[in-house]
Enzyme design. Structure first.
Site, PDB file in Angstrom:
ATOM      1  N   ILE A  97       6.931   1.341  18.330  1.00 60.51           N
ATOM      2  CA  ILE A  97       5.690   1.513  17.577  1.00 60.51           C
ATOM      3  C   ILE A  97       4.529   1.705  18.550  1.00 60.51           C
ATOM      4  O   ILE A  97       4.526   1.145  19.653  1.00 60.51           O
ATOM      5  CB  ILE A  97       5.459   0.299  16.636  1.00 60.51           C
ATOM      6  CG1 ILE A  97       4.244   0.513  15.729  1.00 60.51           C
ATOM      7  CG2 ILE A  97       5.383  -1.008  17.393  1.00 60.51           C
ATOM      8  CD1 ILE A  97       4.134  -0.506  14.589  1.00 60.51           C
ATOM      9  N   CYS A  98       3.573   2.523  18.151  1.00 60.17           N
ATOM     10  CA  CYS A  98       2.301   2.658  18.866  1.00 60.17           C
ATOM     11  C   CYS A  98       2.536   3.157  20.294  1.00 60.17           C
ATOM     12  O   CYS A  98       3.204   4.138  20.510  1.00 60.17           O
ATOM     13  CB  CYS A  98       1.573   1.307  18.803  1.00 60.17           C
ATOM     14  SG  CYS A  98      -0.119   1.285  19.396  1.00 60.17           S
ATOM     15  N   GLY A  99       1.981   2.497  21.274  1.00 63.71           N
ATOM     16  CA  GLY A  99       2.082   2.917  22.667  1.00 63.71           C
ATOM     17  C   GLY A  99       3.501   2.992  23.185  1.00 63.71           C
ATOM     18  O   GLY A  99       3.793   3.756  24.109  1.00 63.71           O
TER      19      GLY A  99
END
Length: 197
Positions: A97-99
């Site tokens: 998720i995300c970065g």
């Protein structure tokens, strides 16, 4: 017992894994553990976390790798990359998720999967990002043994992971996510009060 490893780097996004960790940790057939490059990491929210395993000393066998986003994924650490690549090679279910999705894109690990992330424009300079399937503009995407999500999608992320690992029936997973998304009283309106016979 099945083992989930949550990969958290310093300045990890503490809100992204809480729905999943609490669901897994309440079951007798799953255990939740943390792994990182450092023995102690801090979250964006200021929580200091003493991790269970340092990369390189993690258990050989685990059933799920969850890569939590945050501010340290522009990392070029070779041990980190080897650890993640090995999980892909072993066909372990992976969720990012995300970065953490940015890290996968940068290292060419999304190329054989449908995927999403924060914003594909951020990856325009990644030489190893050569996907067969296009970036999908959705909160979270599952393709085979990989779930990807943007940083605003912890509930959608959790939902797809629970489906991927056959955590429960689709109906029960939907109920759990409905309560997390809309709250207890909306849940009661739709499904009835779980505390009243």
């Amino acid at each position: 017992m099945k083992k989930a490893l949550f990969l958290i780097l310093d300045q990890y996004a503490d809100w992204e894994g809480v729905y999943l960790a609490s669901a897994l940790n309440q079951r007798e057939d799953w255990s939740v553990h943390t792994v990182s490059l450092d023995p102690i990491v801090s979250s964006i929210g200021g929580f200091k976390t003493s991790v269970d395993y340092i990369i390189g000393l993690e258990p050989a066998n685990f059933n799920l790798l969850v890569m939590i986003g945050g501010d340290s994924w522009s990392n070029d650490n070779k041990k980190l990359l080897h650890f993640v690549k090995t999980a892909f090679q072993k066909n372990i279910p992976i969720a990012a998720i995300c970065g953490a999705v940015d890290f996968l894109a940068k290292n060419g690990l999304l190329n054989n999967h449908s995927h999403t992330g924060n914003f594909v424009y951020l990856w325009k300079d990644y030489k190893q990002y050569k996907p067969i399937s296009s970036f999908v503009e959705k909160q979270a995407v599952r393709d085979k043994n990989l779930v990807t999500a943007n940083g605003t999608a912890p509930i959608e992320f959790t939902n797809l992971i629970l489906e991927m690992i056959d955590f429960d029936t689709p109906e029960n997973i939907e109920k759990m996510m409905y309560m997390n998304r809309y709250g207890f009283y909306h849940f009661c309106d739709k499904y009835g009060n779980p505390f009243v016979d």
